[in-house]
Design an enzyme around this catalytic site. Structure first.
Site, PDB file in Angstrom:
ATOM      1  N   LYS A 160      30.246   2.832  93.445  1.00 46.29           N
ATOM      2  CA  LYS A 160      29.587   3.793  92.551  1.00 46.29           C
ATOM      3  C   LYS A 160      29.884   5.260  92.887  1.00 46.29           C
ATOM      4  O   LYS A 160      29.003   6.112  92.820  1.00 46.29           O
ATOM      5  CB  LYS A 160      28.066   3.567  92.575  1.00 46.29           C
ATOM      6  CG  LYS A 160      27.661   2.200  92.090  1.00 46.29           C
ATOM      7  CD  LYS A 160      26.184   1.968  92.206  1.00 46.29           C
ATOM      8  CE  LYS A 160      25.746   1.711  93.625  1.00 46.29           C
ATOM      9  NZ  LYS A 160      24.385   1.196  93.745  1.00 46.29           N
ATOM     10  N   ASP A 199      18.669  -2.704  96.097  1.00 48.37           N
ATOM     11  CA  ASP A 199      17.804  -2.444  94.936  1.00 48.37           C
ATOM     12  C   ASP A 199      17.481  -3.706  94.128  1.00 48.37           C
ATOM     13  O   ASP A 199      16.399  -3.825  93.550  1.00 48.37           O
ATOM     14  CB  ASP A 199      18.390  -1.351  94.015  1.00 48.37           C
ATOM     15  CG  ASP A 199      19.832  -1.608  93.604  1.00 48.37           C
ATOM     16  OD1 ASP A 199      20.452  -2.538  94.144  1.00 48.37           O
ATOM     17  OD2 ASP A 199      20.345  -0.867  92.747  1.00 48.37           O
TER      18      ASP A 199
HETATM   19  C1  BGC Z   1      26.248  -2.321  94.816  1.00 52.64           C
HETATM   20  C2  BGC Z   1      25.010  -3.182  94.893  1.00 52.64           C
HETATM   21  C3  BGC Z   1      23.901  -2.602  94.036  1.00 52.64           C
HETATM   22  C4  BGC Z   1      24.405  -2.379  92.620  1.00 52.64           C
HETATM   23  C5  BGC Z   1      23.339  -1.796  91.701  1.00 52.64           C
HETATM   24  C6  BGC Z   1      26.618  -2.069  93.364  1.00 52.64           C
HETATM   25  O1  BGC Z   1      27.690  -1.164  93.300  1.00 52.64           O
HETATM   26  O2  BGC Z   1      27.329  -2.912  95.501  1.00 52.64           O
HETATM   27  O3  BGC Z   1      24.591  -3.334  96.223  1.00 52.64           O
HETATM   28  O4  BGC Z   1      22.816  -3.479  94.028  1.00 52.64           O
HETATM   29  O5  BGC Z   1      25.521  -1.518  92.650  1.00 52.64           O
HETATM   30  O6  BGC Z   1      22.856  -0.597  92.153  1.00 52.64           O
END
Ligand code: BGC
Length: 474
Positions: A160, A199
């Site tokens: 992200k 989360d």
């Molecule tokens: C992460 C997860 C997270 C999800 C939603 C992903 O990029 O790897 O750990 O739960 O995003 O936030």
């Protein structure tokens, strides 16, 4: 501005070009079957598995009798939050403050990120006047982590848009504790970091707090993920004890699905371009097809291709489509949500303000955004359906959170209908919106683990603290 006659030929051509975004049930069933296979692999041994199926060490669900004040941190999307959560049986109230995480911190050295977190935490503590107390803290850290216990958690990978050096493979809890203890606080509050969760886990826990049938959770926000309660007997890689409850929440990290060509039969040229230009090429392929950080950019790439073929805007690219990531998922939501032609026209005038368009343009653009978001909703429906069939519960509530599920006008309903169509009719489900899962969930896990507290005394200079550590069910 709007010519009256719709140009069917242009629409048909645009439909042909974007036909690869339309996934029929046969393809969706194939995706499910591949995903199921990856789930099994991850439960056996995550080393070589693409979907890691990470053990969270959260085995108890809240009883609804949790009480007390807890601090929670929430890091993982566009914002970082600090919360003070008061639990009082089935009620939870909270105050929070949101802090920005500047891009140079998101992509700088990890020490800077954790120092920033500690600064924000102390700012909040002083703002809320949490003086001279010892307080437990739950940390919602929404990235893939390999957990060894509730407070031992090594970062598997960033996603992200985060990419801080020196954190991958490190114990995130230790980094947080060190940063906290390094900072001086006038409040002299002792913060006891007692749990680190994802989360998706927070969402499951917070929904399970008020609904006893909640055993799974789903996030479609900046990123995507899902978790569910699995029986220990199905977790081949489990090396902990087999005491009651013989279950553990598995953080699937299904956003990684599709790496090593697992989704190449549906990947489009636009997906490939997006992936190549991303901060983490070759990673999180599934996530890049459906989550909030990417839906707008996929739509932009598709619209650009269609414009180059002179099927919209007379071949002239509006400003918002010229540069990567300018056309956002919120624009997709606005276009998909317009209720009639007038509001669609108004919305498009706002978004494409520098260019003229006609009714055919409007129809094609709407067809594109709708195909992009429907594909995303269908893909995540495959994930939910695979989980429901894996759990084999006659009824299961799935908690959900994330901006796409909350704010896109149709995404959740399209997804829900598709889950129903794809899933064995013996396994019924309901979706439940989570109310601040990341904050409340972290506080609840902190409270639930508090039941197993084992104090350790440590000395710092002339001060003596009672530090609480927890048996981690191993
Ligand atoms: C992460 C997860 C997270 C999800 C939603 C992903 O990029 O790897 O750990 O739960 O995003 O936030």
């Amino acid at each position: 501005m709007c010519e009256e006659v719709i140009n069917k030929e242009r629409i048909q051509k645009a439909e042909q070009i974007t036909a690869c975004l339309v996934l029929n049930d046969e393809k969706l069933m194939e995706i499910k079957s591949r995903m199921h296979h990856e789930f099994e692999k991850g439960l056996r041994d995550e080393q070589h598995a693409i979907i890691k199926m990470l053990i969270t060490y959260v085995r108890d669900l809240p009883t609804g009798k949790e009480i007390g004040n807890y601090l929670a941190l929430d890091l993982g999307g566009t914002h970082f939050r600090v919360l003070l959560v008061n639990l009082n049986g089935e009620k939870a109230s909270m105050v929070s403050k949101t802090y920005a995480v500047p891009v140079d911190i998101m992509t700088g050295h990890g020490s800077k990120l954790f120092a920033h977190i500690a600064d924000c935490l102390y700012d909040f503590i002083e703002k809320e006047k949490i003086y001279q107390k010892r307080i437990a803290l739950g940390f919602t850290f929404s990235f893939a982590c390999h957990q060894y216990g509730l407070t031992a958690s090594k970062l598997v990978r960033w996603s992200k848009g985060f990419d801080c050096a020196g954190v991958q493979g490190e114990d995130v809890c230790r980094l947080l504790r060190e940063a906290i203890y390094e900072k001086h606080s006038r409040a002299e509050t002792f913060i006891d970091v007692v749990a680190i969760i994802n989360d998706s886990t927070g969402t499951l826990i917070s929904c399970a707090h008020t609904n006893k049938d909640c055993y799974a959770a789903l996030i479609v926000g900046t990123g995507c993920n899902a978790c569910y309660m699995e029986k220990l007997e199905n977790v081949e890689k489990w090396t902990g004890n087999y005491t009651e409850p013989k279950q553990v929440i598995i953080n699937t990290e299904l956003g990684a699905f599709g790496e090593q060509n697992g989704l190449d039969f549906i990947e489009t040229e636009w997906d490939k371009i997006l992936d190549k230009k991303s901060i983490n090429p070759g990673k999180q392929i599934f996530e890049k097809m459906l989550s909030g950080m990417y839906l707008g950019e996929i739509a932009r790439l598709v619209l650009k291709t269609i414009c180059e073929q002179k099927l919209i805007f007379n071949g002239n690219l509006p400003l918002i489509l010229r540069r990567p990531n300018e056309f956002k998922t919120k624009h997709v939501s606005l276009i998909d949500g317009a209720e009639d032609n007038e509001s669609l026209q108004r919305t498009m005038k706002d978004i494409f303000s520098d260019i003229n368009f006609d009714k055919t343009d409007m129809q094609i653009i709407r067809m594109v955004t709708s195909r992009v978001s429907t594909r995303g909703a269908y893909l995540i429906a495959c994930g939910c359906s695979t989980i429901l069939e894996k759990m084999k519960r006659n009824f299961c509530v799935i908690g959900y959170d994330g901006t796409v599920l909350r704010s896109h006008p149709k995404f959740k309903d399209i997804m829900s209908k598709k889950i129903e169509e794809l899933t064995d009719k013996n396994y019924k489900f309901e979706l439940m919106k989570s109310e601040d899962g990341s904050g409340k969930g972290a506080a609840l896990v902190a409270a639930v683990t508090y039941r197993e507290k084992r104090p350790v005394i440590i000395k710092r200079g002339r001060k003596v603290y009672e530090l609480t550590t927890f048996r981690n069910n191993r």
